[in-house]
Design an enzyme around this catalytic site. Structure first.
Site, short mmCIF file in Angstrom:
data_model
loop_
_atom_site.label_atom_id
_atom_site.label_comp_id
_atom_site.label_asym_id
_atom_site.label_seq_id
_atom_site.Cartn_x
_atom_site.Cartn_y
_atom_site.Cartn_z
CD GLU A 230 -2.45 1.66 -3.48
OE1 GLU A 230 -3.60 2.11 -3.52
OE2 GLU A 230 -1.65 1.96 -2.58
CG ASP B 175 -1.93 1.06 1.25
OD1 ASP B 175 -2.87 0.99 0.43
OD2 ASP B 175 -1.82 1.99 2.07
#
Length: 430
Positions: free
Chosen positions: A179, A150
């Site tokens: 990401e 993330d």
């Protein structure tokens, strides 16, 4: 649906301080779970499992059952903490303090995440490195081999270069997916630092011109170091194209993602055409970032409202055609219509697993609101094809004889995409 990786958002205990309610509200009701990205509570942090999900032995059983069904489990690696994370009391120096002594919460203007503290990697970098390595090794020991990271662009590049290097040396089969929804230099730098896969800007490339340019970039210009994973959506990304394009838009985007890159993915609910946005935001309303989400998958399929069979067929096609499992073999062709995208994936016989050449031609009407009729023009030399050959639509079974110039009609509401396999003509047809 034929996918072989199940990605789960954080499965750790969720904090209660500044807990968010549905749609990112600041007023949760009793029973609201909060955001799973607000990691950490008295029950534990990044190495713990939310008590509502079970215990570590249950997770290990889950991973084994997934593997028995040909599915790998990917975990979210989100290096941040809720105000209730054990790190906040044991290592307050790992965060950023404001002048008043309080800890700074995360912000990505205009979004504010009062329930999340970002880690400050400038404070005690050696201690943070040791802890993150311990956490990753912990989950690897439970059978995890894929981590979706993330917001990696908010952490130092030298940290990722170090962590991914250590893990690759110890566990060369472990994959990290970045990401990296950030500027191109940082996205590419993360790939160069060692990320085996990367999210891309695919979700925001929707016109024929945009897709031609971007698919060429991914397959040619950055392919030596950046390996794209074409996700069609996330809870945070519901583009206008999907909001207003209806089921046709969802079919078109899935077909291009499934054929444009060796790796692609969908987030839960895509197959149900969830396309209602939260007002003022490019994200799904009532999504599971802040609440429990119940979906009637079986009912939708019975009513013919689910795209699950379509996605399953796309994945079948991917497995049947080794050309679709490569990145650098994409060639953009031409059409006379500004909404009809044409490209191919070609694998020569000497590179094919069964020593047979494999060619897939994709013709997509990227306007989900129209019927398009046009001429398609192929570079036969690039494909190693004769003047005449047979094409079979892998989605419908229809067969045509094609050559360099070909007529197509694509109805966005019924059949917006041709996925053609190429074969020699029968002697009588030739």
């Amino acid at each position: 649906m034929g996918f072989d990786v199940l990605y789960m958002p954080p499965i750790h205990p969720i904090g209660t301080s500044h807990r968010k309610g549905p749609n990112n509200t600041l007023t949760p009701a009793p029973g609201d779970p909060g955001s799973p990205w607000a990691i950490g509570a008295p029950e534990g942090g990044h190495d713990a499992i939310h008590p509502d999900l079970g215990e570590l032995k249950d997770f290990r059983f889950f991973v084994k059952q997934a593997q028995a069904n040909g599915i790998e489990v990917a975990l979210d690696l989100a290096l941040q903490a809720s105000p209730d994370h054990p790190w906040v009391t044991s290592h307050p120096e790992w965060f950023t303090s404001r002048p008043d002594g309080s800890i700074a919460y995360a912000e990505n203007p205009p979004k504010k995440y009062q329930d999340i503290y970002p880690v400050n990697f400038d404070n005690d970098p050696e201690g943070i490195r040791a802890e993150v390595l311990r956490i990753v090794e912990h989950w690897i020991a439970q059978g995890v081999r894929i981590f979706r990271v993330d917001n990696p662009h908010t952490k130092p590049l030298d940290f990722w270069e170090w962590l991914l290097g250590v893990i690759h040396e110890r566990h060369p089969d472990v994959v990290f997916l970045a990401e990296a929804f950030t500027r191109p230099p940082m996205l590419q730098s993360l790939a160069q630092a060692g990320f085996q896969q990367s999210y891309t800007y695919f979700t925001w490339r929707n016109t024929k011109e945009e897709l031609e340019e971007y698919l060429t970039e991914l397959s040619r210009e950055t392919s030596d170091f950046l390996r794209p994973n074409l996700f069609v959506n996330t809870p945070d990304i519901l583009t206008e194209y999907l909001q207003f394009g209806g089921p046709a838009a969802y079919r078109i985007r899935a077909a291009i993602a499934a054929t444009g890159s060796p790796t692609w993915g969908v987030y839960a609910g895509y197959e149900l055409v969830e396309n209602v946005a939260r007002p003022g935001a490019e994200e799904n309303i009532d999504n599971e970032k802040f609440e429990y989400k119940e979906r009637d998958w079986a009912g939708a399929e019975e009513r013919g409202e689910s795209l699950a069979p379509y996605l399953a067929r796309l994945n079948e096609i991917r497995r049947e055609h080794p050309a679709l499992q490569q990145l650098r073999n994409l060639t953009v062709h031409w059409s006379d219509d500004d909404a009809v995208l044409v490209y191919s994936k070609h694998l020569a016989a000497e590179h094919s697993p069964d020593a047979t050449a494999d060619t897939v031609i994709v013709v997509a009407n990227v306007d989900p609101h129209s019927v398009r009729e046009t001429e398609v023009h192929l570079d036969l030399e690039a494909l190693g094809l004769p003047e005449r050959f047979a094409v079979t639509d892998l989605l419908t079974g229809d067969v045509w004889t094609w050559g360099e110039h070909n007529y197509v009609r694509l109805d966005a509401f019924h059949n917006p995409v041709h996925l053609f396999s190429v074969s020699p003509l029968d002697k009588e047809d030739a």
